[in-house]
Design a protein around this motif. Structure first.
Motif, PDB file in Angstrom:
ATOM      1  N   GLU A   1       0.827  -1.197   0.000  1.00 54.44           N
ATOM      2  CA  GLU A   1       0.000   0.000   0.000  1.00 54.44           C
ATOM      3  C   GLU A   1       0.872   1.262   0.000  1.00 54.44           C
ATOM      4  O   GLU A   1       1.909   1.307   0.648  1.00 54.44           O
ATOM      5  N   HIS A   2       0.400   2.284  -0.698  1.00 56.49           N
ATOM      6  CA  HIS A   2       1.053   3.587  -0.772  1.00 56.49           C
ATOM      7  C   HIS A   2       2.355   3.559  -1.580  1.00 56.49           C
ATOM      8  O   HIS A   2       2.613   4.436  -2.389  1.00 56.49           O
TER       9      HIS A   2
ATOM     10  N   SER B   1      10.035   4.143  -2.142  1.00 55.29           N
ATOM     11  CA  SER B   1       9.573   3.841  -0.796  1.00 55.29           C
ATOM     12  C   SER B   1      10.604   4.295   0.218  1.00 55.29           C
ATOM     13  O   SER B   1      11.662   4.826  -0.134  1.00 55.29           O
ATOM     14  N   GLY B   2      10.278   4.091   1.467  1.00 55.60           N
ATOM     15  CA  GLY B   2      11.251   4.278   2.531  1.00 55.60           C
ATOM     16  C   GLY B   2      11.834   2.930   2.898  1.00 55.60           C
ATOM     17  O   GLY B   2      11.090   1.973   3.138  1.00 55.60           O
ATOM     18  N   PHE B   3      13.152   2.820   2.945  1.00 54.71           N
ATOM     19  CA  PHE B   3      13.772   1.516   3.218  1.00 54.71           C
ATOM     20  C   PHE B   3      15.230   1.695   3.628  1.00 54.71           C
ATOM     21  O   PHE B   3      15.836   2.747   3.441  1.00 54.71           O
ATOM     22  N   ARG B   4      15.754   0.631   4.169  1.00 48.11           N
ATOM     23  CA  ARG B   4      17.193   0.522   4.448  1.00 48.11           C
ATOM     24  C   ARG B   4      17.760  -0.762   3.852  1.00 48.11           C
ATOM     25  O   ARG B   4      18.938  -0.815   3.502  1.00 48.11           O
ATOM     26  N   PHE B   5      16.920  -1.782   3.733  1.00 45.23           N
ATOM     27  CA  PHE B   5      17.356  -3.109   3.304  1.00 45.23           C
ATOM     28  C   PHE B   5      16.676  -3.483   1.985  1.00 45.23           C
ATOM     29  O   PHE B   5      15.552  -3.065   1.709  1.00 45.23           O
ATOM     30  N   ALA B   6      17.375  -4.267   1.167  1.00 48.53           N
ATOM     31  CA  ALA B   6      16.807  -4.739  -0.099  1.00 48.53           C
ATOM     32  C   ALA B   6      17.204  -6.197  -0.305  1.00 48.53           C
ATOM     33  O   ALA B   6      18.383  -6.552  -0.182  1.00 48.53           O
ATOM     34  N   ARG B   7      16.206  -7.004  -0.611  1.00 51.75           N
ATOM     35  CA  ARG B   7      16.459  -8.407  -0.945  1.00 51.75           C
ATOM     36  C   ARG B   7      16.171  -8.601  -2.433  1.00 51.75           C
ATOM     37  O   ARG B   7      15.155  -8.139  -2.952  1.00 51.75           O
TER      38      ARG B   7
ATOM     39  N   GLY C   1       5.313  10.187   6.782  1.00 48.81           N
ATOM     40  CA  GLY C   1       6.218   9.046   6.706  1.00 48.81           C
ATOM     41  C   GLY C   1       6.630   8.807   5.271  1.00 48.81           C
ATOM     42  O   GLY C   1       5.917   9.191   4.342  1.00 48.81           O
ATOM     43  N   ILE C   2       7.766   8.160   5.067  1.00 46.77           N
ATOM     44  CA  ILE C   2       8.281   7.986   3.705  1.00 46.77           C
ATOM     45  C   ILE C   2       7.956   6.622   3.111  1.00 46.77           C
ATOM     46  O   ILE C   2       8.191   6.402   1.926  1.00 46.77           O
ATOM     47  N   LYS C   3       7.394   5.718   3.926  1.00 45.20           N
ATOM     48  CA  LYS C   3       6.975   4.418   3.385  1.00 45.20           C
ATOM     49  C   LYS C   3       5.465   4.349   3.250  1.00 45.20           C
ATOM     50  O   LYS C   3       4.945   4.005   2.188  1.00 45.20           O
ATOM     51  N   ARG C   4       4.756   4.670   4.325  1.00 43.19           N
ATOM     52  CA  ARG C   4       3.313   4.517   4.331  1.00 43.19           C
ATOM     53  C   ARG C   4       2.625   5.850   4.640  1.00 43.19           C
ATOM     54  O   ARG C   4       3.074   6.605   5.482  1.00 43.19           O
ATOM     55  N   ASP C   5       1.523   6.095   3.954  1.00 40.68           N
ATOM     56  CA  ASP C   5       0.753   7.337   3.976  1.00 40.68           C
ATOM     57  C   ASP C   5       1.400   8.367   3.058  1.00 40.68           C
ATOM     58  O   ASP C   5       0.850   8.709   2.043  1.00 40.68           O
ATOM     59  N   ARG C   6       2.549   8.903   3.429  1.00 44.36           N
ATOM     60  CA  ARG C   6       3.243   9.889   2.597  1.00 44.36           C
ATOM     61  C   ARG C   6       2.273  11.006   2.212  1.00 44.36           C
ATOM     62  O   ARG C   6       2.175  11.403   1.064  1.00 44.36           O
TER      63      ARG C   6
ATOM     64  N   HIS D   1      -3.999  -0.406  15.404  1.00 42.71           N
ATOM     65  CA  HIS D   1      -4.634   0.572  14.513  1.00 42.71           C
ATOM     66  C   HIS D   1      -4.171   0.359  13.061  1.00 42.71           C
ATOM     67  O   HIS D   1      -4.312  -0.728  12.520  1.00 42.71           O
ATOM     68  N   CYS D   2      -3.578   1.385  12.471  1.00 39.32           N
ATOM     69  CA  CYS D   2      -3.143   1.294  11.068  1.00 39.32           C
ATOM     70  C   CYS D   2      -1.703   0.824  10.939  1.00 39.32           C
ATOM     71  O   CYS D   2      -1.199   0.662   9.827  1.00 39.32           O
ATOM     72  N   TYR D   3      -1.011   0.630  12.052  1.00 41.50           N
ATOM     73  CA  TYR D   3       0.414   0.293  11.985  1.00 41.50           C
ATOM     74  C   TYR D   3       0.667  -1.097  12.563  1.00 41.50           C
ATOM     75  O   TYR D   3       1.639  -1.340  13.279  1.00 41.50           O
ATOM     76  N   ILE D   4      -0.186  -2.044  12.189  1.00 40.63           N
ATOM     77  CA  ILE D   4      -0.031  -3.406  12.673  1.00 40.63           C
ATOM     78  C   ILE D   4       1.214  -4.036  12.056  1.00 40.63           C
ATOM     79  O   ILE D   4       1.408  -4.003  10.843  1.00 40.63           O
ATOM     80  N   GLY D   5       2.048  -4.600  12.893  1.00 41.83           N
ATOM     81  CA  GLY D   5       3.223  -5.338  12.435  1.00 41.83           C
ATOM     82  C   GLY D   5       4.092  -4.554  11.485  1.00 41.83           C
ATOM     83  O   GLY D   5       4.431  -3.388  11.720  1.00 41.83           O
ATOM     84  N   LEU D   6       4.445  -5.193  10.388  1.00 45.49           N
ATOM     85  CA  LEU D   6       5.403  -4.611   9.450  1.00 45.49           C
ATOM     86  C   LEU D   6       4.856  -3.417   8.686  1.00 45.49           C
ATOM     87  O   LEU D   6       5.611  -2.728   8.009  1.00 45.49           O
ATOM     88  N   ARG D   7       3.558  -3.158   8.787  1.00 49.07           N
ATOM     89  CA  ARG D   7       3.006  -1.961   8.150  1.00 49.07           C
ATOM     90  C   ARG D   7       3.447  -0.699   8.891  1.00 49.07           C
ATOM     91  O   ARG D   7       3.372   0.403   8.374  1.00 49.07           O
ATOM     92  N   GLY D   8       3.898  -0.852  10.119  1.00 51.55           N
ATOM     93  CA  GLY D   8       4.347   0.291  10.903  1.00 51.55           C
ATOM     94  C   GLY D   8       5.482   1.031  10.225  1.00 51.55           C
ATOM     95  O   GLY D   8       6.406   0.440   9.680  1.00 51.55           O
ATOM     96  N   SER D   9       5.413   2.347  10.266  1.00 48.77           N
ATOM     97  CA  SER D   9       6.437   3.201   9.660  1.00 48.77           C
ATOM     98  C   SER D   9       7.612   3.377  10.614  1.00 48.77           C
ATOM     99  O   SER D   9       7.422   3.711  11.791  1.00 48.77           O
ATOM    100  N   LEU D  10       8.810   3.190  10.108  1.00 47.91           N
ATOM    101  CA  LEU D  10      10.017   3.391  10.924  1.00 47.91           C
ATOM    102  C   LEU D  10      10.708   4.702  10.594  1.00 47.91           C
ATOM    103  O   LEU D  10      11.863   4.916  10.965  1.00 47.91           O
ATOM    104  N   CYS D  11      10.005   5.590   9.885  1.00 45.43           N
ATOM    105  CA  CYS D  11      10.512   6.945   9.650  1.00 45.43           C
ATOM    106  C   CYS D  11       9.312   7.879   9.638  1.00 45.43           C
ATOM    107  O   CYS D  11       8.687   8.095   8.606  1.00 45.43           O
TER     108      CYS D  11
END
Length: 588
Positions: free
Chosen positions: A149-150, A170-176, A235-240, A501-511
């Motif tokens: 999403e987003h 997106s917002g990230f630090r790691f890439a697989r 946030g830079i990953k979700r919502d923005r 709420h809207c930031y369940i688990g990995l959906r949570g924004s870390l920035c």
């Protein structure tokens, strides 16, 4: 000197040529050309955290991806990282770029025997766990919500033969990266992150004898910097998105670190222009209150009266709308009733907070009305504020409510400090933690506030954070899995296992920019820099070092940069050195 005069005509000719080329470009696109204010830079990964094969069969020569790359492929295929998948094993690699960033990645594939494109899967993550996870449907109960999403963070694409491709936003630090096609070799020269940011100087600074506090100040500044994209995002990953309440801590950080920046006006105007009255900004009544407070605080620091007057027409309709929601001194705001996520299910706490915010907004409105010379508006703001002061709701033993009520004198600073300091960093929040710190400062609890900053925001650093998070439960940090480590079965995963709420688990924004409060707080209360009059023309400087041996830093104003240095002497007193630009009155 002769050489200089020979070069000048050449420079003029080149400038004229460049201008002509620019005009040709603009003419080609007519009205469709818009210049991007965002800078792009390339980032080389600093570490390989995991690979599917360590025997050199599926993942060969991966260390080449950690070396510098100038951005140009050659016809030589020597010395490449090679991925090779077969029926038994898929070639995969996980890269760490060292810090959170906003943007995408570039994959540069070298020459190979077959010219057909090769299919790969790319997963971006703010944590290792997110980069190693699938994008899942958030509507299914019990899932960890690592969504697309987003911004897409989990996708497949084809890599060209002897070419580069850019993907992701997106917002990230790691890439697989996984090689999906079987029976083919994929030689890769480089995988680079493409960082997108505003190329602006850090005019403000903070340094003290406590390196942990220094790092927290810098991390808060960087968190907001990443969110200063085309608009000021949450946030830079979700919502923005331009969430107006979230903007207040962000704008205070921008004032502290970067000084005036057009992203603030652009975002405030966007919120106004997309919210025709009687609507509430973002559908949330408190966010329209924050819009008024933001304009007061922004003008106090930057002093742009012409811009403030542009808000007058909207304010003259918004303030009566708010006043109409006050009955017998009690707020009765409709629309979305929201303070922050941790209080979202407590109606009594929300009322206490909205009562305080309504009063704070009316006081801010009265200040604005006075500055623009609108006596009718000032009278309505003052009358409404006086009515709101008559209703004093309980703080409910809640830190958010206690902080807001204290800031508008609806409870005493001492009472608020007792509530806020109970159980220390437990019960703190990333967004309203800023106002809890402000309330502690009002009570004179400067060292206690610094201790909580070190405990609460510092715990995120201990867990691998390079930017501050949308939400953080301090109690969950004990023995939790850091964001830069691979998942371990049975161990609490700080990113994947929590949230609500809207930031369940990995959906949570870390920035999330609303978590940057300590940056402006440390400058305001430890360095002691407080703006008293519009345009920063009068500034009070009264440091509060607590246990610190020294603290120094800079503060940007429209008239130039203030420099301060405070050093604790042997007798416990603080000696200060202050340099202020001409035109600024310093009160000590």
């Amino acid at each position: 000197m002769k050489k200089i005069f020979l070069i000048l005509p050449l420079i003029a000719a080149l400038t004229t040529h460049a201008t002509a080329q620019s005009n040709i470009l603009k003419n080609q696109f007519k009205q469709g050309l818009t210049q991007d204010v965002i800078t792009r830079s390339y980032v080389t990964p600093v570490k390989i955290l995991w690979q599917s094969d360590t025997e050199g069969k599926q993942v060969i020569n991966p260390e080449v991806l950690l070396t510098g790359y100038e951005g140009q492929l050659s016809t030589s295929g020597a010395g490449m990282c090679v991925l090779r998948s077969d029926d038994n094993r898929q070639a995969s690699i996980l890269l760490d770029f060292g810090t959170e960033l906003y943007g995408g990645i570039e994959i540069s594939a070298a020459i190979r025997g077959v010219k057909d494109p090769v299919k790969v899967r790319v997963r971006l993550g703010e944590s290792v766990s997110e980069a190693m996870s699938d994008a899942i449907d958030n509507s299914r109960p019990g899932m960890q919500s690592a969504t697309n999403e987003h911004s897409l963070r989990d996708f497949t694409l084809e890599i060209p033969w002897l070419g580069s491709i850019e993907i992701g936003n997106s917002g990230f630090r790691f890439a697989r990266i996984d090689l999906l096609d079987k029976g083919v070799d994929l030689p890769i020269r480089a995988v680079r992150a493409i960082a997108r940011y505003r190329d602006i100087p850090y005019l403000g600074s903070f340094k003290s004898s406590d390196e942990r506090l220094n790092k927290i100040w810098e991390t808060g500044a960087y968190t907001v910097h990443l969110n200063m994209q085309d608009y000021l995002w949450d946030g830079i990953k979700r919502d923005r998105l331009v969430w107006v309440g979230d903007m207040h801590p962000e704008v205070m950080t921008i004032n502290t670190v970067f000084g005036d920046n057009d992203v603030v006006k652009k975002s405030l105007d966007f919120a106004r222009n997309t919210t025709p009255l009687p609507g509430w900004m973002n559908g949330i009544s408190s966010y329209s209150l924050w819009w008024i407070i933001l304009h007061r605080d922004y003008y106090l620091h930057q002093g742009d009266l012409a811009y403030l007057k542009e808000q007058q027409a909207y304010l003259k309709k918004l303030v009566p709308q708010i006043a109409a929601k006050v009955s017998d001194g009690k707020e009765n705001l409709d629309g979305g009733r929201f303070l922050d996520w941790p209080t979202a299910k407590n109606d009594e706490v929300i009322h206490s907070g909205l009562q305080a915010l309504s009063l704070l907004a009316m006081e801010a409105g009265a200040d604005i009305a006075g500055w623009v010379g609108d006596q009718e508006l000032k009278k309505l703001c003052t009358t409404t504020a006086n009515a709101l002061k008559k209703h004093r709701p309980s703080d409910q033993g809640n830190k958010q409510a206690a902080a807001l009520l204290s800031l508008v004198d609806l409870i005493s600073p001492k009472k608020a400090a007792e509530v806020i300091l109970k159980e220390g960093a437990n019960g703190f929040a990333t967004f309203y933690g800023y106002y809890m710190l402000e309330a502690l400062a009002k009570a004179g609890k400067y060292q206690e506030a610094m201790d909580i900053i070190s405990d609460y925001w510092g715990a995120m650093l201990d867990l691998g954070a390079t930017t501050f998070w949308e939400n953080f439960e301090y109690a969950e940090s004990v023995n939790a899995l850091p964001i830069d480590q691979l998942p371990i079965s049975g161990k609490f995963n700080i990113h994947a296992d929590g949230g609500d709420h809207c930031y369940i688990g990995l959906r949570g924004s870390l920035c999330h920019g609303w978590a940057s409060g300590p940056t402006s707080w440390l400058t305001s209360h430890v360095l002691g820099i407080k703006v008293l009059e519009p345009g920063s023309k009068v500034v009070q400087i009264r440091p509060n070092l607590g246990k610190l041996q020294y603290a120094e830093g800079t503060y940007p104003t429209p008239l130039g940069t203030i420099k301060v240095k405070h050093v604790k002497q042997a007798n416990g007193k603080v000696a200060s050195e202050i340099e202020a630009p001409e035109g600024i009155k310093i009160i000590r």
